[in-house]
Design a protein around this motif. Structure first.
Motif, PDB file in Angstrom:
ATOM      1  N   VAL A 178       1.265  -1.682  -0.580  1.00 10.61           N
ATOM      2  CA  VAL A 178      -0.129  -0.150  -0.130  1.00 10.61           C
ATOM      3  C   VAL A 178       0.772   1.327   0.012  1.00 10.61           C
ATOM      4  N   LEU A 179       0.811   2.236  -1.204  1.00 12.13           N
ATOM      5  CA  LEU A 179       1.443   3.503  -1.147  1.00 12.13           C
ATOM      6  C   LEU A 179       0.661   4.696  -0.950  1.00 12.13           C
ATOM      7  N   SER A 180       1.117   5.378   0.005  1.00 11.42           N
ATOM      8  CA  SER A 180       0.381   7.223  -0.191  1.00 11.42           C
ATOM      9  C   SER A 180       0.768   7.894   0.089  1.00 11.42           C
ATOM     10  N   ASN A 181       0.445   8.673  -1.090  1.00  9.54           N
ATOM     11  CA  ASN A 181       1.527  10.241  -1.571  1.00  9.54           C
ATOM     12  C   ASN A 181       2.412   9.491  -2.039  1.00  9.54           C
ATOM     13  N   PRO A 182       2.495   8.572  -2.592  1.00 12.06           N
ATOM     14  CA  PRO A 182       4.282   7.957  -3.013  1.00 12.06           C
ATOM     15  C   PRO A 182       4.788   9.071  -3.960  1.00 12.06           C
ATOM     16  N   GLY A 183       6.565   8.865  -3.578  1.00  5.11           N
ATOM     17  CA  GLY A 183       7.591   9.494  -4.714  1.00  5.11           C
ATOM     18  C   GLY A 183       8.073   8.826  -5.637  1.00  5.11           C
ATOM     19  N   TYR A 184       8.996   9.263  -6.807  1.00  3.26           N
ATOM     20  CA  TYR A 184       8.667   7.960  -7.493  1.00  3.26           C
ATOM     21  C   TYR A 184      10.407   7.854  -7.696  1.00  3.26           C
ATOM     22  N   ARG A 185      10.685   9.430  -7.518  1.00  2.63           N
ATOM     23  CA  ARG A 185      12.231   9.649  -7.914  1.00  2.63           C
ATOM     24  C   ARG A 185      11.903  10.974  -7.003  1.00  2.63           C
ATOM     25  N   THR A 186      13.159  11.882  -6.665  1.00  2.00           N
ATOM     26  CA  THR A 186      13.643  12.887  -5.907  1.00  2.00           C
ATOM     27  C   THR A 186      13.614  13.891  -7.577  1.00  2.00           C
ATOM     28  N   LEU A 187      13.108  14.711  -7.744  1.00  2.00           N
ATOM     29  CA  LEU A 187      12.812  15.316  -8.561  1.00  2.00           C
ATOM     30  C   LEU A 187      14.488  16.691  -8.659  1.00  2.00           C
ATOM     31  N   THR A 188      14.889  17.415  -9.723  1.00  7.59           N
ATOM     32  CA  THR A 188      15.889  17.889  -9.688  1.00  7.59           C
ATOM     33  C   THR A 188      15.993  19.227  -8.510  1.00  7.59           C
ATOM     34  N   SER A 189      14.106  20.238  -8.860  1.00 10.68           N
ATOM     35  CA  SER A 189      13.589  21.130  -8.371  1.00 10.68           C
ATOM     36  C   SER A 189      13.672  21.037  -6.447  1.00 10.68           C
ATOM     37  N   LEU A 225      18.365  13.016  -1.154  1.00  9.76           N
ATOM     38  CA  LEU A 225      18.162  13.788  -2.431  1.00  9.76           C
ATOM     39  C   LEU A 225      18.449  12.580  -3.657  1.00  9.76           C
ATOM     40  N   ASP A 226      19.194  11.917  -4.136  1.00  6.33           N
ATOM     41  CA  ASP A 226      18.749  11.131  -4.856  1.00  6.33           C
ATOM     42  C   ASP A 226      17.632   9.336  -5.230  1.00  6.33           C
ATOM     43  N   ALA A 227      16.855   9.709  -4.338  1.00  5.05           N
ATOM     44  CA  ALA A 227      16.163   8.457  -3.971  1.00  5.05           C
ATOM     45  C   ALA A 227      15.377   7.952  -5.321  1.00  5.05           C
ATOM     46  N   ASP A 228      15.679   6.514  -5.766  1.00  2.62           N
ATOM     47  CA  ASP A 228      15.002   7.083  -6.957  1.00  2.62           C
ATOM     48  C   ASP A 228      14.451   5.051  -7.211  1.00  2.62           C
ATOM     49  N   ILE A 229      13.066   4.832  -7.103  1.00  3.57           N
ATOM     50  CA  ILE A 229      12.387   3.245  -6.859  1.00  3.57           C
ATOM     51  C   ILE A 229      12.454   2.545  -8.257  1.00  3.57           C
ATOM     52  N   SER A 230      12.670   3.563  -9.347  1.00  3.86           N
ATOM     53  CA  SER A 230      11.950   2.571 -10.235  1.00  3.86           C
ATOM     54  C   SER A 230      12.274   2.059 -10.963  1.00  3.86           C
ATOM     55  N   SER A 231      13.868   1.166 -10.263  1.00  4.34           N
ATOM     56  CA  SER A 231      14.429   0.320 -10.695  1.00  4.34           C
ATOM     57  C   SER A 231      14.056  -0.923  -9.417  1.00  4.34           C
ATOM     58  N   HIS A 232      13.047  -0.951  -8.466  1.00  2.00           N
ATOM     59  CA  HIS A 232      12.097  -2.167  -7.343  1.00  2.00           C
ATOM     60  C   HIS A 232      10.619  -2.673  -8.598  1.00  2.00           C
ATOM     61  N   LEU A 233       9.834  -1.890  -8.840  1.00  2.00           N
ATOM     62  CA  LEU A 233       9.156  -1.971  -9.719  1.00  2.00           C
ATOM     63  C   LEU A 233       8.738  -3.062 -10.224  1.00  2.00           C
ATOM     64  N   GLN A 234       9.759  -3.709 -11.545  1.00  2.00           N
ATOM     65  CA  GLN A 234       9.592  -4.575 -12.111  1.00  2.00           C
ATOM     66  C   GLN A 234       9.571  -6.198 -11.357  1.00  2.00           C
ATOM     67  N   ALA A 235      10.079  -5.877 -10.134  1.00  2.00           N
ATOM     68  CA  ALA A 235      10.273  -7.601  -9.086  1.00  2.00           C
ATOM     69  C   ALA A 235       8.875  -7.427  -8.738  1.00  2.00           C
ATOM     70  N   ILE A 236       7.629  -6.450  -8.310  1.00  2.00           N
ATOM     71  CA  ILE A 236       6.549  -6.539  -7.301  1.00  2.00           C
ATOM     72  C   ILE A 236       5.459  -6.883  -8.510  1.00  2.00           C
ATOM     73  N   HIS A 237       5.558  -8.075  -7.412  1.00  2.00           N
ATOM     74  CA  HIS A 237       4.015  -8.585  -8.365  1.00  2.00           C
ATOM     75  C   HIS A 237       2.895  -8.938  -7.335  1.00  2.00           C
ATOM     76  N   CYS A 238       3.109  -8.448  -6.212  1.00  2.00           N
ATOM     77  CA  CYS A 238       2.053  -8.594  -5.463  1.00  2.00           C
ATOM     78  C   CYS A 238       0.370  -7.643  -5.282  1.00  2.00           C
ATOM     79  N   PRO A 239      -0.728  -7.618  -5.107  1.00  2.00           N
ATOM     80  CA  PRO A 239      -1.522  -7.093  -5.231  1.00  2.00           C
ATOM     81  C   PRO A 239      -0.999  -5.385  -4.963  1.00  2.00           C
ATOM     82  N   VAL A 240      -1.107  -3.745  -5.460  1.00  2.00           N
ATOM     83  CA  VAL A 240      -1.145  -2.959  -4.522  1.00  2.00           C
ATOM     84  C   VAL A 240      -1.503  -2.242  -5.116  1.00  2.00           C
ATOM     85  N   LEU A 241      -2.522  -1.308  -3.478  1.00  2.00           N
ATOM     86  CA  LEU A 241      -3.294   0.092  -4.105  1.00  2.00           C
ATOM     87  C   LEU A 241      -2.402   1.263  -3.690  1.00  2.00           C
ATOM     88  N   ILE A 242      -2.278   2.231  -4.596  1.00  2.00           N
ATOM     89  CA  ILE A 242      -1.755   3.149  -4.583  1.00  2.00           C
ATOM     90  C   ILE A 242      -2.864   4.438  -4.889  1.00  2.00           C
TER      91      ILE A 242
END
Length: 260
Positions: free
Chosen positions: A111-122, A183-200
């Motif tokens: 379960v992901l509430s108000n999730p971030g995808y990556r930390t943008l430059t701004s 500051l350099d957070a980025d979760i994109s590399s983890h997404l392909q391994a997730i196969h369980c039910p997800v609520l966003i």
């Protein structure tokens, strides 16, 4: 770090799923107090203080999303919790995503509430400046803006004041280290391994991690369920605990039934 030194509370229904509640940056496990009243009626809840927050040990260096996820995996092992449902908000949702990507075998759902995808430059520039400022001038230097920006449209003055009090009471160096770990957070590399039910869940008034971040995650998790609460802001679980908990419980009831 020895995982058993993480501070946490554990309570709730013995026969339900085990929910691993992961707070946002700048908060601690008390963030979940109001939600837990509802969630514990159906499920077991472990509300944890991430490293450098609440009652958990301080860190002498920035803590990355992946490092937090490894801490949590070790805690789950120590507790003998088996599979869990990571439930995270904001940066806590990024940690939950990393946990699920690194340890898919440990997740019944996510379960992901108000999730971030990556930390943008701004955002990186703004956060770096905030970390520098609290190191020099203390937590009061970023008040009330650092809190007000997360509570757009929130009308419960007592709960807002309680959150602000806890936020301002943090150790400024510890808070700066939390920031610097993201500051350099980025979760994109983890997404392909997730196969369980997800609520966003996304907040339509969330100006810090607007719904675009949640949509980016959803595009990579095609089977995930997406809910936007148009008049909610950055901390849906804290600001709308009954609505958030009801949505989560309904989702878990349904996906658990589907897999029985």
């Amino acid at each position: 770090m020895h995982a058993s030194s993480l501070s946490f509370t554990e309570a709730g229904a013995a026969g339900g799923l085990v929910l691993l509640l992961i707070h946002p940056m700048g908060a601690d496990s008390h963030f979940w107090d109001a939600c837990s009243v509802f969630l514990q009626q159906r499920h077991r809840c472990i509300a944890v203080d991430l490293r450098g927050a609440g009652g958990s040990p301080a860190s002498g260096r920035p803590i990355s999303v992946d490092a937090h996820a490894r801490d949590l995996a070790a805690l789950v092992a120590v507790r003998g919790a088996g599979k869990v449902v990571p439930v995270g908000c904001a940066v806590g949702a990024m940690v939950a995503t990393a946990f699920a990507g690194l340890h898919p075998e440990l997740c019944d759902a996510l379960v992901l509430s108000n999730p971030g995808y990556r930390t943008l430059t701004s955002a990186r520039v703004m956060l770096s400046e905030r970390a520098d400022r609290v190191r020099r001038e203390g937590m009061r230097a970023v008040m009330p803006g650092a809190v007000d920006n997360a509570f757009v449209g929130f009308e419960d003055e007592a709960r807002l004041k309680d959150y602000a009090r806890r936020f301002a009471a943090q150790d400024p160096v510890g808070y700066a280290l939390q920031i610097e770990g993201m500051l350099d957070a980025d979760i994109s590399s983890h997404l392909q391994a997730i196969h369980c039910p997800v609520l966003i869940l996304a907040g339509g008034r969330d100006g810090l991690l607007p719904p675009e971040h949640a949509h980016d995650i959803h595009r990579h998790l095609a089977t995930a369920e997406f809910v936007e609460i148009t008049d909610a802001a950055h901390f849906i679980p804290y600001q709308r605990p009954e609505q958030f908990s009801g949505t989560v419980i309904e989702f878990l009831d349904r996906v658990t039934k589907d897999t029985d």
